[in-house]
Design a protein around this motif. Sequence first.
Motif, PDB file in Angstrom:
ATOM      1  N   ILE A   1      10.701  13.570   0.869  1.00 36.37           N
ATOM      2  CA  ILE A   1       9.785  14.462   0.159  1.00 36.37           C
ATOM      3  C   ILE A   1       8.938  13.564  -0.735  1.00 36.37           C
ATOM      4  O   ILE A   1       9.442  12.959  -1.688  1.00 36.37           O
ATOM      5  CB  ILE A   1      10.538  15.512  -0.669  1.00 36.37           C
ATOM      6  N   VAL A   2       7.682  13.436  -0.396  1.00 36.09           N
ATOM      7  CA  VAL A   2       6.771  12.551  -1.121  1.00 36.09           C
ATOM      8  C   VAL A   2       6.319  13.254  -2.407  1.00 36.09           C
ATOM      9  O   VAL A   2       5.869  14.405  -2.373  1.00 36.09           O
ATOM     10  CB  VAL A   2       5.571  12.167  -0.236  1.00 36.09           C
ATOM     11  N   THR A   3       6.444  12.538  -3.510  1.00 35.87           N
ATOM     12  CA  THR A   3       6.243  13.128  -4.827  1.00 35.87           C
ATOM     13  C   THR A   3       5.012  12.568  -5.531  1.00 35.87           C
ATOM     14  O   THR A   3       4.779  11.360  -5.523  1.00 35.87           O
ATOM     15  CB  THR A   3       7.482  12.863  -5.709  1.00 35.87           C
ATOM     16  N   ALA A   4       4.251  13.461  -6.131  1.00 41.25           N
ATOM     17  CA  ALA A   4       3.168  13.078  -7.036  1.00 41.25           C
ATOM     18  C   ALA A   4       3.615  13.397  -8.463  1.00 41.25           C
ATOM     19  O   ALA A   4       4.528  14.194  -8.675  1.00 41.25           O
ATOM     20  CB  ALA A   4       1.884  13.826  -6.699  1.00 41.25           C
TER      21      ALA A   4
ATOM     22  N   ALA B   1       1.294  12.220   2.384  1.00 40.77           N
ATOM     23  CA  ALA B   1       2.375  13.028   2.959  1.00 40.77           C
ATOM     24  C   ALA B   1       1.974  13.589   4.315  1.00 40.77           C
ATOM     25  O   ALA B   1       2.761  13.572   5.271  1.00 40.77           O
ATOM     26  CB  ALA B   1       2.753  14.153   1.998  1.00 40.77           C
ATOM     27  N   LEU B   2       0.752  14.058   4.417  1.00 38.60           N
ATOM     28  CA  LEU B   2       0.273  14.623   5.682  1.00 38.60           C
ATOM     29  C   LEU B   2       0.177  13.554   6.773  1.00 38.60           C
ATOM     30  O   LEU B   2       0.490  13.824   7.936  1.00 38.60           O
ATOM     31  CB  LEU B   2      -1.082  15.300   5.472  1.00 38.60           C
TER      32      LEU B   2
ATOM     33  N   HIS C   1       2.090  11.150   7.204  1.00 35.01           N
ATOM     34  CA  HIS C   1       3.419  10.727   7.654  1.00 35.01           C
ATOM     35  C   HIS C   1       4.338  11.900   7.986  1.00 35.01           C
ATOM     36  O   HIS C   1       5.545  11.706   8.120  1.00 35.01           O
ATOM     37  CB  HIS C   1       4.058   9.853   6.575  1.00 35.01           C
ATOM     38  N   ARG C   2       3.761  13.076   8.172  1.00 35.66           N
ATOM     39  CA  ARG C   2       4.604  14.234   8.450  1.00 35.66           C
ATOM     40  C   ARG C   2       5.284  14.140   9.806  1.00 35.66           C
ATOM     41  O   ARG C   2       6.297  14.793  10.047  1.00 35.66           O
ATOM     42  CB  ARG C   2       3.798  15.533   8.344  1.00 35.66           C
ATOM     43  N   GLU C   3       4.764  13.315  10.704  1.00 33.31           N
ATOM     44  CA  GLU C   3       5.421  13.101  11.995  1.00 33.31           C
ATOM     45  C   GLU C   3       6.297  11.864  11.970  1.00 33.31           C
ATOM     46  O   GLU C   3       6.857  11.475  12.996  1.00 33.31           O
ATOM     47  CB  GLU C   3       4.362  12.967  13.104  1.00 33.31           C
ATOM     48  N   ASN C   4       6.430  11.254  10.807  1.00 31.85           N
ATOM     49  CA  ASN C   4       7.247  10.045  10.676  1.00 31.85           C
ATOM     50  C   ASN C   4       8.184  10.165   9.478  1.00 31.85           C
ATOM     51  O   ASN C   4       8.253   9.280   8.631  1.00 31.85           O
ATOM     52  CB  ASN C   4       6.355   8.802  10.530  1.00 31.85           C
ATOM     53  N   GLY C   5       8.860  11.297   9.391  1.00 31.78           N
ATOM     54  CA  GLY C   5       9.925  11.428   8.413  1.00 31.78           C
ATOM     55  C   GLY C   5       9.622  12.212   7.155  1.00 31.78           C
ATOM     56  O   GLY C   5      10.548  12.583   6.423  1.00 31.78           O
ATOM     57  N   VAL C   6       8.362  12.482   6.844  1.00 27.60           N
ATOM     58  CA  VAL C   6       8.046  13.238   5.626  1.00 27.60           C
ATOM     59  C   VAL C   6       8.160  14.728   5.912  1.00 27.60           C
ATOM     60  O   VAL C   6       7.503  15.267   6.798  1.00 27.60           O
ATOM     61  CB  VAL C   6       6.636  12.888   5.109  1.00 27.60           C
ATOM     62  N   LEU C   7       9.009  15.390   5.127  1.00 34.72           N
ATOM     63  CA  LEU C   7       9.276  16.809   5.323  1.00 34.72           C
ATOM     64  C   LEU C   7       8.477  17.705   4.389  1.00 34.72           C
ATOM     65  O   LEU C   7       8.269  18.882   4.688  1.00 34.72           O
ATOM     66  CB  LEU C   7      10.768  17.092   5.110  1.00 34.72           C
TER      67      LEU C   7
ATOM     68  N   THR D   1       0.858  -1.179   0.000  1.00 38.00           N
ATOM     69  CA  THR D   1       0.000   0.000   0.000  1.00 38.00           C
ATOM     70  C   THR D   1       0.899   1.234   0.000  1.00 38.00           C
ATOM     71  O   THR D   1       2.113   1.153   0.233  1.00 38.00           O
ATOM     72  CB  THR D   1      -0.894   0.039   1.249  1.00 38.00           C
ATOM     73  N   LEU D   2       0.311   2.390  -0.255  1.00 37.83           N
ATOM     74  CA  LEU D   2       1.083   3.628  -0.213  1.00 37.83           C
ATOM     75  C   LEU D   2       1.734   3.825   1.149  1.00 37.83           C
ATOM     76  O   LEU D   2       2.915   4.195   1.248  1.00 37.83           O
ATOM     77  CB  LEU D   2       0.185   4.821  -0.541  1.00 37.83           C
ATOM     78  N   ASP D   3       0.980   3.573   2.210  1.00 36.85           N
ATOM     79  CA  ASP D   3       1.516   3.762   3.553  1.00 36.85           C
ATOM     80  C   ASP D   3       2.645   2.780   3.844  1.00 36.85           C
ATOM     81  O   ASP D   3       3.651   3.147   4.453  1.00 36.85           O
ATOM     82  CB  ASP D   3       0.399   3.604   4.588  1.00 36.85           C
ATOM     83  N   GLN D   4       2.485   1.532   3.419  1.00 37.17           N
ATOM     84  CA  GLN D   4       3.544   0.552   3.633  1.00 37.17           C
ATOM     85  C   GLN D   4       4.814   0.931   2.892  1.00 37.17           C
ATOM     86  O   GLN D   4       5.924   0.748   3.401  1.00 37.17           O
ATOM     87  CB  GLN D   4       3.055  -0.831   3.189  1.00 37.17           C
ATOM     88  N   ALA D   5       4.658   1.486   1.696  1.00 36.53           N
ATOM     89  CA  ALA D   5       5.830   1.903   0.922  1.00 36.53           C
ATOM     90  C   ALA D   5       6.571   3.029   1.632  1.00 36.53           C
ATOM     91  O   ALA D   5       7.809   2.995   1.763  1.00 36.53           O
ATOM     92  CB  ALA D   5       5.398   2.333  -0.475  1.00 36.53           C
ATOM     93  N   VAL D   6       5.841   4.029   2.103  1.00 35.12           N
ATOM     94  CA  VAL D   6       6.474   5.145   2.814  1.00 35.12           C
ATOM     95  C   VAL D   6       7.148   4.653   4.090  1.00 35.12           C
ATOM     96  O   VAL D   6       8.272   5.067   4.422  1.00 35.12           O
ATOM     97  CB  VAL D   6       5.435   6.238   3.130  1.00 35.12           C
TER      98      VAL D   6
END
Length: 381
Positions: free
Chosen positions: A161-164, A180-181, A183-189, A130-135
Motif C-alpha cells: 500500500i503506497v503511502t503519501a 501507485a497506479l 505499479h498496480r500490476e506489480n504488487g501495489v494493492l 527514484t520513486l519507481d526504483q524504491a517501489v
Amino acid sequence: MSAPDQEYRLPNGGPSIAALPKVSLHDHLDGGLRASTVVELAGGAGTATGSVLELPAFDAAELDAWFRAQSDSGSLVDYLKTFSVTVGVMQTEEALRRVAHEFVLDLAADGVVHGEVRWAPEQHLLGGLTLDQAVEAVQTGLDDGVVDLAERNHEMTVGQIVTALRSSDPTVSLEIAELALRHRENGVLGFDLAGDEAGYPASAHATAFDLLAREFLPVTVHAGEADGLDSIRGALLDGRALRVGHGVRLAEDVSIMNRDGDSTTVGLGPIASWVRDRQIALELAPSSNLQTGAIAQWGTEFFEHPFDLLYQLGFRVTVNTDNRLMSGTSLSRELALLAQAFDYELADLEAFQLNAAAASFLPLEDRDDLADRIAAGFAEA
C-alpha cells in the motif's frame, strides 16, 4: 522464518494464537524492522551516505528497548520521531530489499497468511533512488520472502500500500498516486494517506484522490487517530476511503442514550452510522493507540480501549500492529491482549480475521479463498 518470541494463547488456554491464520492490513514497513537489522544497516550499507548512522544504542536489545520507551509518549507527533532512525537506514535498494524480505518472514512466523505492507516511498530517496526504483526494490524483497516461505511450505500473499504524507505538498501526493497506479500490476494493492492529521486535512490532496477514484484504485486513509470526527469525515468524503486507518475516535460519534440495569441503549451519529452500515473497515491497533494517546478520553489502560464497544455494535473491526518495532508487538500479542481484556474466545478472534479478509484490497475471488483458508485453519485449531 524465526519462531515468535512468546507463545500467546487465550486466557482459558487453547491453541497457540501464532499458529492461527491471520490477516495483517495495517503494518508499516519502516515500523517493522528487526532491531538487529537497524544496527547492521546503520553501519553504512543502508544509509544515504554509506557512513555510520548515529544510533541511541548499537546493541540490538538496548535499541529495541529504546524504540519501545520512546514510542510510549502519549503523542503521535513524538511517536513518529522514532522513524527518523528506521527510515535513515532504508535509503538503498539493498536495504529496502532486505527489510521487505525480513518483514515477510516475520509476518509468517506470526501466522500471517495475507499481508498488506504500507510505506511512503518519498521518504526513501536520499540515496539516489527514484520513486519507481524504491517501489521495485521493496516488491523484489516481498517476492523473495514469499518464495522463501513457499520453499518451507508456507503459503502467503503480500502486497504494497503506497503511502503519501498529509504534510507533503499536494503535487507530491499526486505523484505518489500516479506511482501507485503505475505499479498496480506489480504488487501495489492500494493507496494510503498518513501522518499528523491536525492541520493537514485530506481535502488538501483532492487531486490525488480524484485520480485514484477515476482509476478505481482502493484507498485507505489514516484518520481518527490524532484528530477527531472531522478527520474521519475527510477520509470518507474527500478520500473515498474503503478502510479507515485506526479510526478509533469514531467512538466519539457513539452516545449513551439510556441505561436500564444491565441494558444500555446507544445512539450512532451520522459518521458512525455510515461507517457501520456500509461495513467500512476500521484498522484498529490497540497497543499503538495507547502509546499515541489516541484513546486518552476513554482511559490509559488496554481494557478501556473502545475496541469492544465498536465490535459489539457491529462495526467491521480489524486488529493490527501498526508498528511492530515501536510497539514491541505482533498480531498474536494484540489478539491475546484483547482476549484478556474483553474475555474473547476463539470465535471472536476468527471474526476479526474474517473481517480483515473481507476488507483486504484483493479481488473478490481471492478474498473468498482467503476467508476459506482462515475458516479451515480455525476449524482445525
